[in-house]
Design a protein around this motif. Structure first.
Motif, PDB file in Angstrom:
ATOM      1  N   ILE A  61       0.791  -0.933  -0.581  1.00  0.00           N
ATOM      2  CA  ILE A  61       0.177   0.398  -0.039  1.00  0.00           C
ATOM      3  C   ILE A  61       1.095   0.791   0.129  1.00  0.00           C
ATOM      4  CG2 ILE A  61      -1.680   1.239   1.496  1.00  0.00           C
ATOM      5  CD1 ILE A  61      -2.945  -1.482   2.504  1.00  0.00           C
ATOM      6  N   VAL A  62       0.648   2.175  -0.887  1.00  0.00           N
ATOM      7  CA  VAL A  62       1.073   3.435  -0.878  1.00  0.00           C
ATOM      8  C   VAL A  62       0.255   3.738  -0.309  1.00  0.00           C
ATOM      9  CG1 VAL A  62       2.116   5.364  -2.483  1.00  0.00           C
ATOM     10  CG2 VAL A  62       1.903   3.054  -3.214  1.00  0.00           C
ATOM     11  N   PRO A 108       0.989   4.315   9.134  1.00  0.00           N
ATOM     12  CA  PRO A 108       0.220   3.477   7.926  1.00  0.00           C
ATOM     13  C   PRO A 108      -1.297   3.618   8.993  1.00  0.00           C
ATOM     14  CG  PRO A 108       1.062   2.537  10.569  1.00  0.00           C
ATOM     15  CD  PRO A 108       1.630   3.649   9.730  1.00  0.00           C
ATOM     16  N   ASN A 109      -1.435   4.738   8.727  1.00  0.00           N
ATOM     17  CA  ASN A 109      -2.901   5.776   9.639  1.00  0.00           C
ATOM     18  C   ASN A 109      -3.080   6.704   8.683  1.00  0.00           C
ATOM     19  OD1 ASN A 109      -3.547   4.152  11.996  1.00  0.00           O
ATOM     20  ND2 ASN A 109      -1.542   5.112  12.963  1.00  0.00           N
ATOM     21  N   SER A 110      -1.661   7.273   7.816  1.00  0.00           N
ATOM     22  CA  SER A 110      -2.259   8.201   6.775  1.00  0.00           C
ATOM     23  C   SER A 110      -3.122   8.171   5.477  1.00  0.00           C
ATOM     24  CB  SER A 110      -0.746   8.696   6.343  1.00  0.00           C
ATOM     25  OG  SER A 110      -0.169   8.192   5.539  1.00  0.00           O
ATOM     26  N   GLN A 111      -3.483   8.866   4.586  1.00  0.00           N
ATOM     27  CA  GLN A 111      -4.781   7.936   3.490  1.00  0.00           C
ATOM     28  C   GLN A 111      -3.994   7.176   2.567  1.00  0.00           C
ATOM     29  OE1 GLN A 111      -5.808  11.775   1.259  1.00  0.00           O
ATOM     30  NE2 GLN A 111      -6.706  10.578  -0.157  1.00  0.00           N
ATOM     31  N   ARG A 112      -4.610   6.253   2.199  1.00  0.00           N
ATOM     32  CA  ARG A 112      -3.866   5.550   1.365  1.00  0.00           C
ATOM     33  C   ARG A 112      -3.656   6.451  -0.199  1.00  0.00           C
ATOM     34  NH1 ARG A 112      -6.372  -0.412   2.901  1.00  0.00           N
ATOM     35  NH2 ARG A 112      -5.595  -0.968   4.946  1.00  0.00           N
ATOM     36  N   ILE A 130       5.865   3.787   1.587  1.00  0.00           N
ATOM     37  CA  ILE A 130       5.781   2.628   1.592  1.00  0.00           C
ATOM     38  C   ILE A 130       6.264   1.736   1.892  1.00  0.00           C
ATOM     39  CG2 ILE A 130       4.744   1.631  -0.938  1.00  0.00           C
ATOM     40  CD1 ILE A 130       7.341   0.771  -1.375  1.00  0.00           C
ATOM     41  N   ARG A 131       6.409   0.461   2.847  1.00  0.00           N
ATOM     42  CA  ARG A 131       7.223  -0.065   4.248  1.00  0.00           C
ATOM     43  C   ARG A 131       8.171  -0.644   2.853  1.00  0.00           C
ATOM     44  NH1 ARG A 131       5.104   0.337   9.560  1.00  0.00           N
ATOM     45  NH2 ARG A 131       3.154  -0.492   9.553  1.00  0.00           N
ATOM     46  N   ASN A 132       9.946  -0.138   4.429  1.00  0.00           N
ATOM     47  CA  ASN A 132      10.625  -0.906   3.268  1.00  0.00           C
ATOM     48  C   ASN A 132      10.835  -2.430   3.287  1.00  0.00           C
ATOM     49  OD1 ASN A 132      13.042  -1.222   1.969  1.00  0.00           O
ATOM     50  ND2 ASN A 132      14.908  -0.432   3.645  1.00  0.00           N
ATOM     51  N   LYS A 133      10.135  -3.547   2.845  1.00  0.00           N
ATOM     52  CA  LYS A 133      10.362  -5.133   2.613  1.00  0.00           C
ATOM     53  C   LYS A 133       9.770  -5.333   1.355  1.00  0.00           C
ATOM     54  CE  LYS A 133       5.898  -5.668   5.324  1.00  0.00           C
ATOM     55  NZ  LYS A 133       5.092  -5.769   5.951  1.00  0.00           N
ATOM     56  N   GLY A 134      10.705  -6.387   1.145  1.00  0.00           N
ATOM     57  CA  GLY A 134      11.036  -7.141  -0.131  1.00  0.00           C
ATOM     58  C   GLY A 134      10.542  -6.903  -1.156  1.00  0.00           C
ATOM     59  N   ILE A 135      11.798  -5.308  -1.294  1.00  0.00           N
ATOM     60  CA  ILE A 135      11.817  -4.476  -2.534  1.00  0.00           C
ATOM     61  C   ILE A 135      13.376  -5.018  -2.977  1.00  0.00           C
ATOM     62  CG2 ILE A 135      12.140  -1.902  -3.191  1.00  0.00           C
ATOM     63  CD1 ILE A 135      10.963  -0.901  -0.321  1.00  0.00           C
ATOM     64  N   VAL A 136      12.922  -5.166  -3.982  1.00  0.00           N
ATOM     65  CA  VAL A 136      14.166  -5.745  -5.080  1.00  0.00           C
ATOM     66  C   VAL A 136      14.647  -4.547  -6.187  1.00  0.00           C
ATOM     67  CG1 VAL A 136      15.430  -8.011  -6.947  1.00  0.00           C
ATOM     68  CG2 VAL A 136      13.285  -8.063  -4.618  1.00  0.00           C
ATOM     69  N   SER A 137      15.830  -4.020  -6.076  1.00  0.00           N
ATOM     70  CA  SER A 137      16.347  -3.564  -7.068  1.00  0.00           C
ATOM     71  C   SER A 137      17.502  -4.209  -8.089  1.00  0.00           C
ATOM     72  CB  SER A 137      16.537  -2.101  -6.137  1.00  0.00           C
ATOM     73  OG  SER A 137      18.484  -2.332  -5.833  1.00  0.00           O
TER      74      SER A 137
END
Length: 345
Positions: free
Chosen positions: A51-52, A58-62, A117-124
């Protein structure tokens, strides 16, 4: 003289205006590319849905959702959060094949948005072992897509994850296979979509929508001489096949030639036995069609060609299942059992 000075001022004004417009156009193009993820050093993809958010909270607007395989451009890092420009690849392949629609429908090409976004599951491209991680994630997702109740969008996600391997790691030993798998998934999805159209039963190939060939041709260009280039060439045959034979011999005649030509050009391809089997089957079909037309000479010629192809397969590919299947076709022809239509006496 006055006229000349006026003319010079007009020319100077025109040149200045032209340079200004050109400069603005170039600046706009650079801005569009930057907004579309062309900053390669910051490119990345996700292995999971993310989710962006407007803020690193996490409580801010999506703002939007990034699905596996879609790209983001990393702009800033802050602890467990990353600021990104998300879904920057939306519509990329739609532009490649000159289509006005997204590759897999509107839902799969969301509008690019910036946020956190959460800093996880990111591949560069800088992720250690990222090529294997992406390939493995793509393979797992592809396996899910093959299940009876597959998750929505699994095949599309697998396509994109495979595609990232050669994009991010062009020198990886997995690059060629990943490129072909990405192309093949898209090919099979488009093929399935086309099969549901009324035009799918048109006899002539040009009367049906053509499956997009760009990705397959890039595999052949970028990885010549590999088994994956040969696999890509085999898939391309689909665009030349008849939709429905309509009981007429011209289609199986033409298609036999296509498959025989492929087997000659790519004798070491893993698809070569299948190609020769398809040629054998079509010759068996022709025996039946010619007999219906009371053309015994052509029927006898097709029967001989069926036997010859089956024998060739036994010599070249003795361990292939397709060789055994071709032998069964040849036996039915020898026994005067129809291969096409009803074989009931």
């Amino acid at each position: 003289m006055v006229a000349m000075r006026v003319l010079k001022r007009l020319v100077s004004t025109w040149v200045s205006a032209t340079l200004l417009v050109t400069g603005l156009a170039l600046s706009q193009t650079r801005a569009q590319k930057a907004a579309s993820g062309y900053d390669r050093s910051a490119r990345a993809t996700l292995l999971h849905e993310a989710i962006v958010y407007v803020e690193a909270d996490p409580n801010s607007q999506r703002v939007s959702l990034v699905t596996p395989g879609h790209e983001v451009v990393i702009m800033q890092r802050s602890g467990p959060w990353v600021k990104v420009f998300a879904n920057t690849d939306a519509g990329d392949e739609a532009q490649e094949d000159d289509s006005d629609k997204p590759e897999f429908g509107d839902d799969s090409a969301p509008t690019p948005e910036s946020g956190w976004i959460r800093n996880k599951g990111i591949v560069s491209p800088s992720t250690p072992g990222g090529d294997m991680i992406l390939f493995g994630a793509a393979a797992n997702t592809e396996a899910q897509a093959e299940q009876p109740h597959a998750p929505k969008g699994a095949a599309e996600a697998a396509h994109l994850l495979y595609k990232r391997v050669p994009d991010y790691f062009p020198n990886s030993p997995l690059a060629a296979e990943a490129a072909w798998r990405a192309a093949d998934i898209r090919w099979q999805l488009d093929k399935q979509d086309n099969s549901t159209l009324p035009s799918a039963k048109e006899q002539q190939a040009y009367l049906r929508p053509q499956i997009y060939e760009g990705a397959m041709k890039r595999v052949m260009k970028n990885y010549p001489g590999t088994s994956y280039a040969a696999r890509a060439a085999y898939d391309l045959i689909d665009n030349k096949l008849c939709g429905d034979w309509q009981g007429l011999p011209k289609c199986p005649e033409m298609e036999t030639g296509l498959y025989e030509k492929y087997a000659r050009q790519y004798p070491d391809s893993p698809k070569a036995p299948e190609a020769l089997y398809n040629a054998t089957y079509r010759q068996g079909v022709l025996v039946t069609m010619y007999m219906v037309e009371d053309d015994k000479k052509k029927a006898d010629d097709a029967a001989k060609r069926t036997a010859d192809l089956a024998q060739l397969m036994q010599q070249q590919y003795p361990k292939s299942d397709y060789t055994a299947r071709a032998a069964a076709i040849a036996y039915k022809v020898q026994q005067e059992i129809p291969v096409y239509g009803s074989d009931r006496d």
